[in-house]
Enzyme design. Structure first.
Site, PDB file in Angstrom:
ATOM      1  N   GLY A 251       8.680  -1.840   5.276  1.00  0.00           N
ATOM      2  CA  GLY A 251       7.908  -0.733   5.835  1.00  0.00           C
ATOM      3  C   GLY A 251       6.446  -0.787   5.422  1.00  0.00           C
ATOM      4  N   ASP A 252       6.197  -1.283   4.220  1.00  0.00           N
ATOM      5  CA  ASP A 252       4.812  -1.418   3.742  1.00  0.00           C
ATOM      6  C   ASP A 252       4.090  -2.509   4.519  1.00  0.00           C
ATOM      7  OD1 ASP A 252       5.587   0.454   1.776  1.00  0.00           O
ATOM      8  OD2 ASP A 252       6.290  -1.156   0.478  1.00  0.00           O
TER       9      ASP A 252
END
Length: 323
Positions: A251-252
């Protein structure tokens, strides 16, 4: 330049094993040590693609010094803020089928004087920034209003603010009108109070977050890709991964890809999905570089299949209580 803030950074040790058996001695087949924390991962992904970035991190004790050195080795400018506590360490045990068992230490407490130094470091760096990204949980001693207050300060400076957090801290940040929020499926559900079981549910929840203050919402849906809801309407996209090794940091990387698109003129959702999928193919929290990204596998659907069910259940604690 893109400035990231990680209030709860860590040293992340990833240990690959053949099989985890409780109560027995297990030999590692491989191991690696990475600087960790959501904002740190965003900076690592950006730096791997040559995008200028500065990582603001509170650092305490020998672990904090090691964190700073690991970031510098990856070519990242570091805004290290000395604090009274100790930087935490996390351990991930990874099995061949992709099962990950994590043991995370709690973050060290941050005192008021620590927060004031962090705030000063971020606002000073923001003068030359295109974006400021605040990512991750709030450690003990940090009020839930911290990200919201920071967002309002950045708005006054005319700097775009992105936030990736959860719970009350996310709700408070929405009131500051961030340019972007990046929740996952469970954080969407927690924020809006209903389950996210279809693409339509995800879009409806993202629209509710926009109504609460966000200019745009990039919501990651795991294996089902992501939805992007903003001024151009709602779009859903996906990037299949044949063999995933670890979703840690994916997600980062997705958030980093979206932000990097603004500096390259690329399509933000395509960049976000391709960077996130590339991260899933690596063990631990390793971030992908340019040669790892496969944009050809990304499929963006301008007219989403709203009734498409999302794979798998909600995973975070408490989601089963949302009906």
């Amino acid at each position: 330049m893109i400035v990231t803030l990680t209030l709860n950074p860590s040293l992340d040790r990833t240990i690959e094993i053949a099989r985890l058996t409780r109560g027995s001695m297990t030999r590692a087949t491989a191991t690696r040590l990475d600087p960790g924390g959501k904002g740190v991962n965003v900076s690592r992904a950006l730096a791997a693609h040559g995008v200028p970035t500065l990582a603001v991190v509170p650092c305490g004790g020998p672990e904090g010094e090691q964190l700073t050195e690991l970031l510098k080795l990856e070519g990242i400018d570091v805004g290290a803020v000395p604090v009274s506590g100790r930087t935490r360490s996390n351990v991930s045990l990874v099995e061949p089928d992709g099962t990950v068992t994590k043991v995370n230490e709690p973050g060290g407490s941050l005192r008021q004087e620590d927060l004031e130094r962090v705030d000063e470091a971020v606002l000073s760096a923001a003068v030359d920034a295109d974006w400021v990204v605040a990512s991750g949980s709030l450690p003990p001693g940090v009020p839930d209003t911290f990200y919201g207050r920071l967002g309002r300060q950045l708005n006054e400076l005319g700097v775009r603010f992105a936030v990736d957090t959860s719970g009350t801290a996310l709700a408070e940040a929405l009131e500051a009108g961030p340019a972007l929020v990046k929740p996952n499926r469970d954080e969407l559900a927690e924020t809006v109070g209903f389950r996210i079981d279809t693409v339509a549910d995800a879009i409806r929840a993202a629209e509710a977050m926009r109504a609460a203050g966000a200019e745009a919402v990039l919501a990651s849906l795991g294996a089902d890709g992501a939805v992007l809801v903003g001024e151009r309407g709602a779009r859903w996209g996906e990037s299949p991964v044949d063999r995933g090794r670890s979703a840690v940091g994916a997600g980062d990387a997705m958030l980093a890809g979206y932000l990097a698109a603004g500096t390259s003129g690329s399509e933000p959702l395509v960049e976000a999905l391709s960077w996130g999928a590339a991260a899933v193919r690596f063990p631990g929290s390793r971030m992908p570089g340019p040669s790892d990204v496969d944009r050809a596998r990304v499929r963006v659907h301008p007219t989403p299949d709203l009734l498409r069910p999302l794979s798998g259940p909600h995973h975070e604690h408490g989601m089963e209580q949302i009906r």
